[in-house]
Design a protein around this motif. Structure first.
Motif, PDB file in Angstrom:
ATOM      1  N   ASN A 187       0.863  -1.189   0.000  1.00 12.88           N
ATOM      2  CA  ASN A 187       0.000   0.000   0.000  1.00 12.88           C
ATOM      3  C   ASN A 187       0.900   1.240   0.000  1.00 12.88           C
ATOM      4  O   ASN A 187       1.798   1.297  -0.806  1.00 12.88           O
ATOM      5  N   GLU A 188       0.728   2.162   0.952  1.00  9.90           N
ATOM      6  CA  GLU A 188       1.556   3.377   0.923  1.00  9.90           C
ATOM      7  C   GLU A 188       2.825   3.239   1.775  1.00  9.90           C
ATOM      8  O   GLU A 188       3.592   4.182   1.924  1.00  9.90           O
ATOM      9  N   ARG A 189       3.016   2.042   2.337  1.00 11.27           N
ATOM     10  CA  ARG A 189       4.126   1.851   3.291  1.00 11.27           C
ATOM     11  C   ARG A 189       5.357   1.259   2.609  1.00 11.27           C
ATOM     12  O   ARG A 189       5.271   0.210   1.981  1.00 11.27           O
ATOM     13  N   GLU A 191       1.133  -5.570   6.954  1.00 12.76           N
ATOM     14  CA  GLU A 191       0.296  -4.540   6.322  1.00 12.76           C
ATOM     15  C   GLU A 191      -1.020  -5.149   5.834  1.00 12.76           C
ATOM     16  O   GLU A 191      -2.085  -4.554   5.983  1.00 12.76           O
ATOM     17  N   ALA A 192      -0.941  -6.347   5.248  1.00  6.27           N
ATOM     18  CA  ALA A 192      -2.159  -7.013   4.771  1.00  6.27           C
ATOM     19  C   ALA A 192      -3.090  -7.309   5.946  1.00  6.27           C
ATOM     20  O   ALA A 192      -4.310  -7.161   5.841  1.00  6.27           O
ATOM     21  N   GLU A 193      -2.504  -7.699   7.073  1.00  2.00           N
ATOM     22  CA  GLU A 193      -3.329  -7.986   8.256  1.00  2.00           C
ATOM     23  C   GLU A 193      -3.988  -6.716   8.780  1.00  2.00           C
ATOM     24  O   GLU A 193      -5.181  -6.694   9.056  1.00  2.00           O
ATOM     25  N   ILE A 194      -3.192  -5.655   8.904  1.00  2.14           N
ATOM     26  CA  ILE A 194      -3.727  -4.392   9.431  1.00  2.14           C
ATOM     27  C   ILE A 194      -4.870  -3.879   8.557  1.00  2.14           C
ATOM     28  O   ILE A 194      -5.860  -3.339   9.047  1.00  2.14           O
ATOM     29  N   CYS A 195      -4.746  -4.076   7.245  1.00  2.00           N
ATOM     30  CA  CYS A 195      -5.760  -3.541   6.319  1.00  2.00           C
ATOM     31  C   CYS A 195      -6.894  -4.527   6.070  1.00  2.00           C
ATOM     32  O   CYS A 195      -7.801  -4.235   5.297  1.00  2.00           O
ATOM     33  N   GLY A 196      -6.836  -5.675   6.692  1.00  2.00           N
ATOM     34  CA  GLY A 196      -7.898  -6.671   6.483  1.00  2.00           C
ATOM     35  C   GLY A 196      -7.957  -7.113   5.026  1.00  2.00           C
ATOM     36  O   GLY A 196      -9.037  -7.374   4.484  1.00  2.00           O
ATOM     37  N   SER A 197      -6.790  -7.222   4.370  1.00  2.00           N
ATOM     38  CA  SER A 197      -6.765  -7.560   2.936  1.00  2.00           C
ATOM     39  C   SER A 197      -7.204  -8.999   2.699  1.00  2.00           C
ATOM     40  O   SER A 197      -6.858  -9.898   3.462  1.00  2.00           O
ATOM     41  N   LYS A 198      -7.943  -9.168   1.603  1.00  2.00           N
ATOM     42  CA  LYS A 198      -8.368 -10.521   1.227  1.00  2.00           C
ATOM     43  C   LYS A 198      -7.701 -10.966  -0.067  1.00  2.00           C
ATOM     44  O   LYS A 198      -8.023 -12.012  -0.618  1.00  2.00           O
ATOM     45  N   GLY A 199      -6.826 -10.110  -0.569  1.00  2.00           N
ATOM     46  CA  GLY A 199      -6.127 -10.442  -1.794  1.00  2.00           C
ATOM     47  C   GLY A 199      -4.978  -9.468  -2.016  1.00  2.00           C
ATOM     48  O   GLY A 199      -4.820  -8.493  -1.271  1.00  2.00           O
ATOM     49  N   VAL A 200      -4.169  -9.762  -3.042  1.00  2.00           N
ATOM     50  CA  VAL A 200      -3.030  -8.885  -3.339  1.00  2.00           C
ATOM     51  C   VAL A 200      -2.990  -8.584  -4.837  1.00  2.00           C
ATOM     52  O   VAL A 200      -3.284  -9.445  -5.666  1.00  2.00           O
ATOM     53  N   GLY A 201      -2.660  -7.350  -5.171  1.00  2.00           N
ATOM     54  CA  GLY A 201      -2.420  -6.963  -6.559  1.00  2.00           C
ATOM     55  C   GLY A 201      -0.943  -6.621  -6.647  1.00  2.00           C
ATOM     56  O   GLY A 201      -0.488  -5.675  -5.989  1.00  2.00           O
ATOM     57  N   MET A 232      -9.564   3.863  -2.413  1.00  2.15           N
ATOM     58  CA  MET A 232      -8.663   4.445  -1.416  1.00  2.15           C
ATOM     59  C   MET A 232      -9.391   4.632  -0.089  1.00  2.15           C
ATOM     60  O   MET A 232      -8.876   4.296   0.976  1.00  2.15           O
ATOM     61  N   LYS A 233     -10.621   5.168  -0.195  1.00  2.00           N
ATOM     62  CA  LYS A 233     -11.405   5.420   1.023  1.00  2.00           C
ATOM     63  C   LYS A 233     -11.646   4.101   1.772  1.00  2.00           C
ATOM     64  O   LYS A 233     -11.436   4.017   2.977  1.00  2.00           O
ATOM     65  N   ASN A 234     -12.059   3.071   1.040  1.00  3.02           N
ATOM     66  CA  ASN A 234     -12.332   1.790   1.697  1.00  3.02           C
ATOM     67  C   ASN A 234     -11.080   1.193   2.320  1.00  3.02           C
ATOM     68  O   ASN A 234     -11.124   0.611   3.394  1.00  3.02           O
ATOM     69  N   ARG A 235      -9.939   1.383   1.628  1.00  6.40           N
ATOM     70  CA  ARG A 235      -8.698   0.842   2.180  1.00  6.40           C
ATOM     71  C   ARG A 235      -8.314   1.580   3.470  1.00  6.40           C
ATOM     72  O   ARG A 235      -7.904   0.979   4.456  1.00  6.40           O
ATOM     73  N   LEU A 236      -8.502   2.904   3.441  1.00  5.96           N
ATOM     74  CA  LEU A 236      -8.184   3.687   4.640  1.00  5.96           C
ATOM     75  C   LEU A 236      -9.094   3.290   5.801  1.00  5.96           C
ATOM     76  O   LEU A 236      -8.644   3.146   6.934  1.00  5.96           O
ATOM     77  N   ILE A 237     -10.386   3.107   5.486  1.00  6.32           N
ATOM     78  CA  ILE A 237     -11.331   2.724   6.550  1.00  6.32           C
ATOM     79  C   ILE A 237     -10.911   1.377   7.145  1.00  6.32           C
ATOM     80  O   ILE A 237     -10.857   1.220   8.362  1.00  6.32           O
ATOM     81  N   VAL A 286      -6.028   0.185  13.333  1.00  7.49           N
ATOM     82  CA  VAL A 286      -4.954   0.909  14.027  1.00  7.49           C
ATOM     83  C   VAL A 286      -5.468   1.975  14.997  1.00  7.49           C
ATOM     84  O   VAL A 286      -4.727   2.412  15.870  1.00  7.49           O
ATOM     85  N   ALA A 287      -6.732   2.388  14.866  1.00  7.90           N
ATOM     86  CA  ALA A 287      -7.236   3.473  15.731  1.00  7.90           C
ATOM     87  C   ALA A 287      -7.282   3.009  17.185  1.00  7.90           C
ATOM     88  O   ALA A 287      -7.656   1.879  17.476  1.00  7.90           O
TER      89      ALA A 287
END
Ligand code: SF4
Length: 423
Positions: free
Chosen positions: A62-64, A75-85, A285-290, A296-297
């Motif tokens: 992502n942006e990291r 990062e994938a865990e923190i963002c709740g990712s279900k896949g990778v591009g 982007m918005k959904n990824r940030l959410i 992390v909040a």
């Protein structure tokens, strides 16, 4: 084939066929964007990569900016990712690194963790064998758009033919190894005919989809786009005039031609998608940030509808909370503001946090506003001068602050201890 469908997806309406798995995760912000290298052997004039990525061998999740597989997994865990591009640059120029990351992500998250990769026609069988072995689910090829452009010169016809033939050959090769195979290109205004020809050509072979991306300008491609006569669509986005029209025109005409011309060999499974730049900016982007913000909040922070985080900050002079390390505990416990929170039974460990090195106290922004209002109304004054403000920041690793709203601008004059009982 039917006309373009309007697909209602969350709060966004897409004009395209059924979405691929990769696109679904992308829109929901559940895709980890793994930028595996900035190195690329092409020089597309429309390449939007920023200076700190273009032709640099750097990795971003992502942006990291990262350097290890563990950071990508984290990062994938923190963002709740279900896949990778997996993107770049050109990932196949770092094929071993690409496969190492891909394999590790698949092993960690399981085989249903969807993986797609963007690359060029330089892909070869040796790369595909490794990618298949590492678990790649989907591949998207990007031909040289400059070679497809027909300027009416004889040589262009040859170039175009060669590029289209190469594309078909590579798509067929990919199909032998990877389950889903598609083409992804920018919808370049003035290239309607060339892109339509490409669609018809790939429609004759077993290819799954074509994605037409809206052309966007960035700080690095702006001059080149301008030189070629392209212009901004408006002054509040980076969209290029005419790109959306080209994409929709191509999709509509391709469907019409395929419906009308029965002699044309037709791959009924070919899906056509148009990906507008606003989709990337306002939805993905918005959904990824959410998704990231949710993980992390802190409990005292608030997540906005845009995926930003808001917190209240009380700031003392440098060293105020830790200048004498021998009595830090004492100093913190005797701090007027903390006593105030304690008095209101808010000192539970989750309602606020003390940052000793920065001499700051963090707490819920609404609570801080209420406390500051109270101080102003009552003339109630802490012993030590402090400033208070609301901070709004991105939930990214660098916690980029985008807004700071001060709540106190003047030093208060009354004494907290004398009035404490009245709180
Ligand atoms: S192939 Fe992609 S990364 Fe490479 S120059 Fe073209 S747009 Fe940029």
């Amino acid at each position: 084939m039917s006309g373009i469908k309007n697909i209602k997806f969350e709060d966004y309406e897409l004009k395209c066929d059924e979405l691929t798995e990769g696109c679904k995760f992308c829109i929901l912000g559940e895709k980890l964007v793994l930028f595996i290298t900035g190195i690329c052997n092409r020089q597309c004039y429309y390449c939007p990569l920023s200076e700190n990525r273009k032709n640099r061998d750097v990795i971003y999740a992502n942006e990291r900016k990262i350097s290890t597989i563990n950071e990508a997994i984290e990062e994938a865990e923190i963002c709740g990712s279900k896949g990778v591009g997996i993107t770049g640059g050109n990932p196949i120029l770092k094929i071993d690194r690409t496969c190492k990351y891909l394999k590790a992500l698949k092993e960690h998250f399981g085989k249903d963790f969807h993986a797609h990769l963007y690359t060029t026609l330089e892909i070869e069988e040796k790369h595909l064998k490794k990618l298949k072995e590492a678990g790649l689910d989907e591949i998207r090829l990007h031909p040289r758009m400059e070679n497809l452009k027909d300027n009416g010169i004889n040589n262009d016809v040859n170039k175009k033919e060669l590029e289209l033939n190469k594309l078909v050959e590579k798509l067929k090769l990919c199909k032998q190894y990877i389950k889903k195979v598609g083409v992804e290109i920018p919808a370049i205004p003035t290239m309607d005919d060339e892109i339509l020809l490409l669609v018809k050509k790939i429609n004759e072979i077993p290819v799954d989809f074509i994605n037409l991306n809206e052309l966007e300008y960035s700080e690095t491609n702006y001059e080149e786009l301008l030189k070629r006569g392209f212009s901004e669509k408006n002054d509040y986005s980076s969209r290029i005039n005419g790109s959306q029209e080209t994409a929709l025109n191509v999709i509509n005409n391709a469907k019409k031609d395929l419906n009308n011309n029965l002699s044309l060999k037709s791959n009924v499974n070919l899906k056509m998608h148009y990906c507008p730049s606003t989709l990337k900016d306002s939805v993905q982007m918005k959904n990824r940030l959410i998704n990231r913000a949710k993980n992390v909040a802190k409990e005292y922070e608030i997540i906005t509808d845009e995926g930003l985080i808001i917190k209240g900050i009380v700031k003392y002079a440098e060293g105020e909370l830790n200048q004498n390390t021998s009595n830090v505990k004492d100093r913190v416990e005797k701090n007027d503001f903390i006593q105030l929170l304690e008095y209101n039974e808010l000192k539970s460990g989750i309602d606020y946090e003390v940052n000793l090195s920065k001499s700051e106290i963090y707490l819920n922004p609404i609570l801080l506003e209420e406390i500051v209002d109270y101080l102003k109304e009552t003339g109630f004054v802490p012993e030590k001068e402090f400033s208070a403000y609301i901070s709004e920041y991105y939930p990214t690793v660098d916690k980029l602050e985008i807004q700071r709203t001060p709540l106190i601008t003047k030093k208060p004059k009354l004494n907290l201890k004398n009035r404490k009982k009245n709180i």
